[in-house]
Scaffold this active site. Structure first.
Site, PDB file in Angstrom:
ATOM      1  N   HIS A  53       0.839  -1.198   0.000  1.00  0.00           N
ATOM      2  CA  HIS A  53       0.000   0.000   0.000  1.00  0.00           C
ATOM      3  C   HIS A  53       0.877   1.252   0.000  1.00  0.00           C
ATOM      4  CE1 HIS A  53      -3.775  -2.205   1.748  1.00  0.00           C
ATOM      5  NE2 HIS A  53      -3.422  -2.630   0.553  1.00  0.00           N
ATOM      6  N   GLU A  55       1.172   3.801   1.983  1.00  0.00           N
ATOM      7  CA  GLU A  55       1.844   4.156   3.229  1.00  0.00           C
ATOM      8  C   GLU A  55       3.103   3.318   3.443  1.00  0.00           C
ATOM      9  OE1 GLU A  55      -2.670   4.371   4.155  1.00  0.00           O
ATOM     10  OE2 GLU A  55      -1.317   3.291   2.811  1.00  0.00           O
ATOM     11  N   CYS A 105      -5.521   1.456   6.164  1.00  0.00           N
ATOM     12  CA  CYS A 105      -6.360   0.271   6.371  1.00  0.00           C
ATOM     13  C   CYS A 105      -6.136  -0.312   7.756  1.00  0.00           C
ATOM     14  CB  CYS A 105      -6.077  -0.776   5.298  1.00  0.00           C
ATOM     15  SG  CYS A 105      -4.402  -1.433   5.297  1.00  0.00           S
ATOM     16  N   ALA A 181      -7.211   9.067 -27.531  1.00  0.00           N
ATOM     17  CA  ALA A 181      -5.956   9.761 -27.798  1.00  0.00           C
ATOM     18  C   ALA A 181      -6.194  10.753 -28.925  1.00  0.00           C
ATOM     19  CB  ALA A 181      -4.869   8.768 -28.198  1.00  0.00           C
ATOM     20  N   ARG A 206      -5.877  -2.203 -19.555  1.00  0.00           N
ATOM     21  CA  ARG A 206      -6.631  -3.318 -20.120  1.00  0.00           C
ATOM     22  C   ARG A 206      -6.412  -4.589 -19.303  1.00  0.00           C
ATOM     23  NH1 ARG A 206      -4.997  -2.720 -26.513  1.00  0.00           N
ATOM     24  NH2 ARG A 206      -6.231  -0.845 -27.011  1.00  0.00           N
ATOM     25  N   ASP A 222      -9.881  -0.644 -38.263  1.00  0.00           N
ATOM     26  CA  ASP A 222      -8.564  -0.762 -37.637  1.00  0.00           C
ATOM     27  C   ASP A 222      -8.091  -2.205 -37.477  1.00  0.00           C
ATOM     28  OD1 ASP A 222      -8.627   1.979 -37.423  1.00  0.00           O
ATOM     29  OD2 ASP A 222      -9.318   1.983 -35.348  1.00  0.00           O
ATOM     30  N   LEU A 226      -6.590  -5.469 -29.381  1.00  0.00           N
ATOM     31  CA  LEU A 226      -7.168  -5.031 -28.104  1.00  0.00           C
ATOM     32  C   LEU A 226      -6.788  -5.958 -26.956  1.00  0.00           C
ATOM     33  CD1 LEU A 226     -10.728  -3.906 -29.305  1.00  0.00           C
ATOM     34  CD2 LEU A 226      -8.684  -2.505 -28.959  1.00  0.00           C
ATOM     35  N   ARG A 229      -0.604  -6.866 -24.598  1.00  0.00           N
ATOM     36  CA  ARG A 229       0.686  -7.486 -24.918  1.00  0.00           C
ATOM     37  C   ARG A 229       1.885  -6.654 -24.479  1.00  0.00           C
ATOM     38  NH1 ARG A 229      -1.855  -5.513 -29.198  1.00  0.00           N
ATOM     39  NH2 ARG A 229      -0.806  -4.039 -30.611  1.00  0.00           N
TER      40      ARG A 229
END
Length: 335
Positions: A53, A55, A105, A181, A206, A222, A226, A229
Site C-alpha cells: 500500500h 503508506e 487500512c 488519444a 486493459r 482498424d 485489443l 501485450r
C-alpha cells in the site's frame, strides 16, 4: 497552516493519479512522509493490487532516507517491509508527519494493517484526506490515534474523494471510463498518436479491466487486437457496439484465448462487469457519455490527421500528468 497541508497532500494526490486505472480492485492511494524538520522524505503510491500500500511504500523510502539502510530495498513484499520497519526503525520516524489520501487500512488481508504499522513507529502526525467507506478496512484513524498520534482528516477531502470515486463505484456497482488519444488539433485518426509509454499504460489498464468497449466501425477499419501485450497481461472481454454482427472473424481480437467477445447494439451487458474501459472517438463518446464516470484523454504534442474529436461538453479537470511525450488528463463531465 492550511496552505502547507494542501501542498503536501497535493504531492500525494498527484502520485496516486499516476496509477489511477491500474490498482483495481484496490483504490488508488498516495502518501507523503515528512521528517520532524519538514523535509520531504518520500512520496509514493499504491501501484497495483497485491503490491504494498501507499503508506508502506512511502515509509520504506522514508526509512531509507533517514537510515541509509539499503537492505530495505531488497524487500518487495508488504509483510517483509512491515516486519523490517518494526524491527529496525530505531525511532528514526520520531516527530515525522504522514499525509495520505485515504485513511490507513485497519484489517489484515493480502497485506498487513497499515494503521497498525504507523501506530508503532513513533509518528507525530497523520493527515488524512478521505475516510475509508469500506467497513472491512475502515477504522484505521482510530487505531493510530489510540497510540498517541495526532490525527486529522478532511484535508483536501473533495480532491481525495474524486481520486477514490472509481473504488467506491466498483465496490457497489461498476466504474466506467472513456479513453481516447488525440493530437493538438483534436484529430483522432490516421495512425498511432500516443507515445509508447502512454500505450503501455493503456495496456496495463486493459490488463485489469473486466470489459473493453469499442465501436463496430473501429473494429472493421482498424482490425485491432485489443489485448495487453505491451505488459504481457491478460486481454479483457470485448463488447463491440454495433447494429450488425457481420464481422470478419480473422480480425485479431476474435482469436484471443480466454476472452468473450459480445456484439450488441446496447450497453446492457455492462451490468455483468465492474471495471469497464470504453475506447473510441466522437461517435462513441456521444453514445456512451451518460454511462461514463470519468474520461481519460492522452494528448500528443503534434498536428496531423483528418477527423477531429468534437463535443460541446464541458468538463471538470481532476488531474493532469505528463509522460515522456503526452499530456494525460483525467476529467469528468461538468453536469
Amino acid at each position: 497552516m492550511v496552505i502547507e497541508q494542501n501542498f503536501y497532500m497535493r504531492l500525494a494526490l498527484n502520485e496516486a493519479w499516476k496509477y489511477q486505472g491500474l490498482t483495481y480492485p484496490n483504490p488508488a492511494v498516495g502518501c507523503a512522509v515528512l521528517s520532524k524538520d519538514g523535509e520531504i522524505l518520500a512520496v509514493e503510491a499504491h501501484k497495483k493490487a497485491g503490491l504494498p500500500h501507499a503508506e508502506v511504500e512511502a515509509l520504506k523510502f522514508a526509512y531509507l532516507s533517514l537510515s541509509n539502510d539499503k537492505k530495505i530495498l531488497e524487500l518487495t513484499q508488504s509483510a517483509q517491509i512491515h516486519n523490517y520497519l518494526l524491527q529496525n526503525h530505531n525511532n528514526c520516524f520520531n516527530g515525522a508527519t504522514i499525509f495520505t489520501t485515504l485513511e490507513p487500512c485497519s484489517h489484515i488481508g493480502k497485506t498487513p494493517s497499515c494503521a497498525t504499522l504507523i501506530s508503532k513507529l513513533k509518528i507525530k502526525k497523520l493527515i488524512v484526506g478521505s475516510l475509508d467507506s469500506n467497513e472491512l478496512a475502515s477504522g484505521g484513524n482510530k487505531i493510530v490515534q489510540d497510540s498517541g498520534v495526532e490525527v486529522k482528516h478532511g484535508v483536501m477531502q473533495q480532491e481525495c474523494d474524486d481520486l477514490l470515486l472509481p473504488f467506491k463505484l466498483w465496490q457497489k456497482d461498476r466504474f466506467v471510463f472513456f479513453k481516447w488519444a488525440q493530437r493538438l488539433n483534436g484529430t483522432v485518426d490516421d495512425g498511432v498518436i500516443s507515445s509508447l509509454k502512454s500505450r503501455t499504460k493503456v495496456h496495463a489498464m486493459r490488463d485489469v479491466c473486466d470489459l473493453l468497449v469499442i465501436g463496430g466501425n473501429s473494429v472493421r477499419v482498424d482490425r485491432p487486437t485489443l489485448d495487453a501485450r505491451l505488459v504481457n497481461g491478460r486481454a479483457p472481454d470485448i463488447l463491440i457496439l454495433s447494429r450488425s454482427d457481420d464481422f470478419d472473424k480473422t480480425i485479431p481480437l476474435f482469436s484471443i484465448k480466454n476472452r468473450t467477445v459480445i456484439i450488441s447494439d446496447s450497453f446492457d451487458v455492462l451490468k455483468n462487469y465492474r471495471n469497464i474501459m470504453i475506447e473510441g472517438g466522437s461517435e462513441m463518446f456521444e453514445s456512451s457519455k451518460e454511462i461514463v464516470d470519468f474520461h481519460l484523454a492522452f494528448i500528443s504534442p503534434q498536428f496531423g490527421g483528418n477527423n477531429s474529436f468534437t463535443s460541446r461538453e464541458k468538463f471538470k479537470i481532476l488531474n493532469v500528468l505528463q509522460d515522456e511525450q503526452d499530456i494525460i488528463t483525467w476529467i469528468k463531465r461538468d453536469r
